[in-house]
Design a protein around this motif. Structure first.
Motif, PDB file in Angstrom:
ATOM      1  N   THR A   1       0.836  -1.196   0.000  1.00 30.00           N
ATOM      2  CA  THR A   1       0.000   0.000   0.000  1.00 30.00           C
ATOM      3  C   THR A   1       0.874   1.251   0.000  1.00 30.00           C
ATOM      4  O   THR A   1       0.618   2.196  -0.746  1.00 30.00           O
ATOM      5  CB  THR A   1      -0.952   0.008   1.209  1.00 30.00           C
ATOM      6  OG1 THR A   1      -1.765  -1.172   1.160  1.00 30.00           O
ATOM      7  CG2 THR A   1      -1.838   1.231   1.214  1.00 30.00           C
ATOM      8  N   GLU A   2       1.911   1.243   0.813  1.00 28.57           N
ATOM      9  CA  GLU A   2       2.818   2.392   0.884  1.00 28.57           C
ATOM     10  C   GLU A   2       3.491   2.649  -0.464  1.00 28.57           C
ATOM     11  O   GLU A   2       3.550   3.785  -0.932  1.00 28.57           O
ATOM     12  CB  GLU A   2       3.878   2.143   1.959  1.00 28.57           C
ATOM     13  CG  GLU A   2       4.811   3.312   2.165  1.00 28.57           C
ATOM     14  CD  GLU A   2       5.816   3.048   3.280  1.00 28.57           C
ATOM     15  OE1 GLU A   2       6.874   3.697   3.259  1.00 28.57           O
ATOM     16  OE2 GLU A   2       5.547   2.213   4.154  1.00 28.57           O
ATOM     17  N   LEU A   3       3.968   1.590  -1.103  1.00 26.83           N
ATOM     18  CA  LEU A   3       4.610   1.727  -2.409  1.00 26.83           C
ATOM     19  C   LEU A   3       3.621   2.295  -3.429  1.00 26.83           C
ATOM     20  O   LEU A   3       3.935   3.250  -4.140  1.00 26.83           O
ATOM     21  CB  LEU A   3       5.125   0.366  -2.888  1.00 26.83           C
ATOM     22  CG  LEU A   3       5.758   0.367  -4.269  1.00 26.83           C
ATOM     23  CD1 LEU A   3       7.243   0.680  -4.180  1.00 26.83           C
ATOM     24  CD2 LEU A   3       5.552  -0.967  -4.956  1.00 26.83           C
ATOM     25  N   ALA A   4       2.425   1.719  -3.476  1.00 29.25           N
ATOM     26  CA  ALA A   4       1.415   2.169  -4.444  1.00 29.25           C
ATOM     27  C   ALA A   4       1.007   3.614  -4.186  1.00 29.25           C
ATOM     28  O   ALA A   4       0.888   4.410  -5.118  1.00 29.25           O
ATOM     29  CB  ALA A   4       0.191   1.247  -4.387  1.00 29.25           C
ATOM     30  N   GLU A   5       0.782   3.956  -2.937  1.00 31.05           N
ATOM     31  CA  GLU A   5       0.388   5.329  -2.597  1.00 31.05           C
ATOM     32  C   GLU A   5       1.462   6.334  -2.993  1.00 31.05           C
ATOM     33  O   GLU A   5       1.147   7.411  -3.501  1.00 31.05           O
ATOM     34  CB  GLU A   5       0.096   5.455  -1.101  1.00 31.05           C
ATOM     35  CG  GLU A   5      -1.215   4.850  -0.682  1.00 31.05           C
ATOM     36  CD  GLU A   5      -1.443   4.923   0.822  1.00 31.05           C
ATOM     37  OE1 GLU A   5      -0.474   5.134   1.598  1.00 31.05           O
ATOM     38  OE2 GLU A   5      -2.600   4.755   1.235  1.00 31.05           O
ATOM     39  N   ASN A   6       2.723   5.990  -2.765  1.00 34.49           N
ATOM     40  CA  ASN A   6       3.813   6.907  -3.097  1.00 34.49           C
ATOM     41  C   ASN A   6       3.911   7.157  -4.606  1.00 34.49           C
ATOM     42  O   ASN A   6       4.001   8.303  -5.042  1.00 34.49           O
ATOM     43  CB  ASN A   6       5.145   6.389  -2.558  1.00 34.49           C
ATOM     44  CG  ASN A   6       5.289   6.607  -1.068  1.00 34.49           C
ATOM     45  OD1 ASN A   6       4.736   7.557  -0.516  1.00 34.49           O
ATOM     46  ND2 ASN A   6       5.991   5.715  -0.402  1.00 34.49           N
ATOM     47  N   PHE A   7       3.881   6.090  -5.392  1.00 36.48           N
ATOM     48  CA  PHE A   7       3.961   6.269  -6.847  1.00 36.48           C
ATOM     49  C   PHE A   7       2.710   6.938  -7.397  1.00 36.48           C
ATOM     50  O   PHE A   7       2.790   7.748  -8.325  1.00 36.48           O
ATOM     51  CB  PHE A   7       4.218   4.937  -7.546  1.00 36.48           C
ATOM     52  CG  PHE A   7       5.664   4.532  -7.557  1.00 36.48           C
ATOM     53  CD1 PHE A   7       6.542   5.088  -8.472  1.00 36.48           C
ATOM     54  CD2 PHE A   7       6.151   3.606  -6.653  1.00 36.48           C
ATOM     55  CE1 PHE A   7       7.874   4.733  -8.494  1.00 36.48           C
ATOM     56  CE2 PHE A   7       7.485   3.236  -6.663  1.00 36.48           C
ATOM     57  CZ  PHE A   7       8.350   3.794  -7.580  1.00 36.48           C
ATOM     58  N   ALA A   8       1.556   6.609  -6.837  1.00 35.01           N
ATOM     59  CA  ALA A   8       0.313   7.267  -7.278  1.00 35.01           C
ATOM     60  C   ALA A   8       0.332   8.740  -6.884  1.00 35.01           C
ATOM     61  O   ALA A   8      -0.116   9.591  -7.653  1.00 35.01           O
ATOM     62  CB  ALA A   8      -0.901   6.569  -6.675  1.00 35.01           C
ATOM     63  N   GLY A   9       0.863   9.032  -5.709  1.00 35.21           N
ATOM     64  CA  GLY A   9       0.960  10.413  -5.257  1.00 35.21           C
ATOM     65  C   GLY A   9       1.824  11.267  -6.159  1.00 35.21           C
ATOM     66  O   GLY A   9       1.596  12.474  -6.302  1.00 35.21           O
ATOM     67  N   GLU A  10       2.802  10.636  -6.800  1.00 36.01           N
ATOM     68  CA  GLU A  10       3.660  11.335  -7.758  1.00 36.01           C
ATOM     69  C   GLU A  10       3.004  11.417  -9.145  1.00 36.01           C
ATOM     70  O   GLU A  10       3.533  12.063 -10.036  1.00 36.01           O
ATOM     71  CB  GLU A  10       5.016  10.634  -7.868  1.00 36.01           C
ATOM     72  CG  GLU A  10       5.846  10.700  -6.610  1.00 36.01           C
ATOM     73  CD  GLU A  10       6.326  12.109  -6.304  1.00 36.01           C
ATOM     74  OE1 GLU A  10       6.627  12.874  -7.245  1.00 36.01           O
ATOM     75  OE2 GLU A  10       6.393  12.444  -5.108  1.00 36.01           O
ATOM     76  N   GLY A  11       1.887  10.707  -9.319  1.00 39.92           N
ATOM     77  CA  GLY A  11       1.168  10.765 -10.589  1.00 39.92           C
ATOM     78  C   GLY A  11       1.620   9.772 -11.641  1.00 39.92           C
ATOM     79  O   GLY A  11       1.292   9.920 -12.812  1.00 39.92           O
ATOM     80  N   PHE A  12       2.376   8.726 -11.219  1.00 38.70           N
ATOM     81  CA  PHE A  12       2.926   7.777 -12.180  1.00 38.70           C
ATOM     82  C   PHE A  12       2.030   6.576 -12.441  1.00 38.70           C
ATOM     83  O   PHE A  12       2.211   5.873 -13.432  1.00 38.70           O
ATOM     84  CB  PHE A  12       4.295   7.276 -11.732  1.00 38.70           C
ATOM     85  CG  PHE A  12       5.306   8.367 -11.582  1.00 38.70           C
ATOM     86  CD1 PHE A  12       5.549   9.264 -12.608  1.00 38.70           C
ATOM     87  CD2 PHE A  12       6.026   8.504 -10.410  1.00 38.70           C
ATOM     88  CE1 PHE A  12       6.487  10.267 -12.479  1.00 38.70           C
ATOM     89  CE2 PHE A  12       6.972   9.502 -10.266  1.00 38.70           C
ATOM     90  CZ  PHE A  12       7.202  10.388 -11.294  1.00 38.70           C
ATOM     91  N   LEU A  13       1.104   6.299 -11.543  1.00 37.61           N
ATOM     92  CA  LEU A  13       0.233   5.134 -11.681  1.00 37.61           C
ATOM     93  C   LEU A  13      -1.049   5.380 -10.898  1.00 37.61           C
ATOM     94  O   LEU A  13      -1.139   6.343 -10.130  1.00 37.61           O
ATOM     95  CB  LEU A  13       0.924   3.852 -11.196  1.00 37.61           C
ATOM     96  CG  LEU A  13       1.453   3.814  -9.746  1.00 37.61           C
ATOM     97  CD1 LEU A  13       0.365   3.508  -8.726  1.00 37.61           C
ATOM     98  CD2 LEU A  13       2.548   2.770  -9.634  1.00 37.61           C
ATOM     99  N   PHE A  14      -2.009   4.498 -11.101  1.00 42.67           N
ATOM    100  CA  PHE A  14      -3.207   4.463 -10.276  1.00 42.67           C
ATOM    101  C   PHE A  14      -3.162   3.183  -9.466  1.00 42.67           C
ATOM    102  O   PHE A  14      -2.539   2.206  -9.887  1.00 42.67           O
ATOM    103  CB  PHE A  14      -4.473   4.486 -11.145  1.00 42.67           C
ATOM    104  CG  PHE A  14      -4.689   5.790 -11.846  1.00 42.67           C
ATOM    105  CD1 PHE A  14      -5.180   6.894 -11.162  1.00 42.67           C
ATOM    106  CD2 PHE A  14      -4.391   5.915 -13.193  1.00 42.67           C
ATOM    107  CE1 PHE A  14      -5.368   8.106 -11.810  1.00 42.67           C
ATOM    108  CE2 PHE A  14      -4.580   7.121 -13.849  1.00 42.67           C
ATOM    109  CZ  PHE A  14      -5.072   8.219 -13.153  1.00 42.67           C
ATOM    110  N   TRP A  15      -3.814   3.188  -8.326  1.00 42.09           N
ATOM    111  CA  TRP A  15      -3.858   1.966  -7.530  1.00 42.09           C
ATOM    112  C   TRP A  15      -5.249   1.763  -6.957  1.00 42.09           C
ATOM    113  O   TRP A  15      -6.032   2.697  -6.851  1.00 42.09           O
ATOM    114  CB  TRP A  15      -2.795   1.963  -6.440  1.00 42.09           C
ATOM    115  CG  TRP A  15      -3.088   2.810  -5.240  1.00 42.09           C
ATOM    116  CD1 TRP A  15      -2.869   4.149  -5.099  1.00 42.09           C
ATOM    117  CD2 TRP A  15      -3.653   2.372  -4.003  1.00 42.09           C
ATOM    118  NE1 TRP A  15      -3.260   4.568  -3.854  1.00 42.09           N
ATOM    119  CE2 TRP A  15      -3.749   3.494  -3.157  1.00 42.09           C
ATOM    120  CE3 TRP A  15      -4.094   1.133  -3.529  1.00 42.09           C
ATOM    121  CZ2 TRP A  15      -4.256   3.421  -1.866  1.00 42.09           C
ATOM    122  CZ3 TRP A  15      -4.598   1.068  -2.236  1.00 42.09           C
ATOM    123  CH2 TRP A  15      -4.662   2.200  -1.426  1.00 42.09           C
TER     124      TRP A  15
END
Length: 167
Positions: free
Chosen positions: A113-127
């Motif tokens: 969850t932490e990994l997904a939230e961080n990359f999504a927060g940067e706008g690189f992916l959706f989770w």
């Protein structure tokens, strides 16, 4: 508009809940409605048996357990749906593929969850989660994603070589 291929990966582990959700008629219908016509599943070590090939809801489905390398599948995909394993996420982002990460909420100490939230927060992916997959997928605006710029470890290595007088 036909978008082509969706590649889904669970890595080397088991994430049957995700595979079941992806194979549900309701999700396959959403894929079809969004213009996707092919779904390739890398199903890992789960209890679900691989399907050589079948068509349901207008989507051609094939699957396999494991391969030495999924690079070809990633490159052929128009969209990747992945578990939140760091390797799968980084490899997909490095290819600048649309990426939807599905977090496995059953894991203890869930770093996913932490990994997904961080990359999504940067706008690189959706989770999302398995439970929210159909709703979230149906409502994603892929145009909001940013292009991922991978790090340059070669520059760091060159710096260190220069620093220690090795080059």
């Amino acid at each position: 508009m036909d978008r082509g291929t969706v590649f889904a990966t669970v890595g080397t582990t088991s994430f049957d809940e995700l595979i079941e959700a992806l194979l549900s008629d309701s999700f396959l219908q959403i894929l079809h409605d969004k213009g996707y016509r092919k779904l390739v599943l890398q199903i890992g070590r789960g209890r679900i048996e691989p399907v050589a090939q079948e068509t349901r809801c207008g989507v051609e489905i094939s699957s396999y357990r494991l391969k030495p390398n999924i690079q070809d599948d990633l490159m052929a995909a128009d969209l990747v749906i992945s578990h939140a394993g760091a390797g799968s996420v980084l490899e997909t982002l490095a290819l600048n593929k649309r990426l939807l990460v599905v977090v496995n909420e059953t894991l203890m100490g869930n770093h996913q969850t932490e990994l997904a939230e961080n990359f999504a927060g940067e706008g690189f992916l959706f989770w999302t989660t398995v439970k929210n997959l159909p709703h979230d997928f149906a409502n994603i605006d892929w145009l909001k994603l940013k292009k991922y710029q991978p790090g340059r470890p070669d520059l760091f290595a060159s710096y260190m070589d220069n620093f220690f007088g090795l080059s």
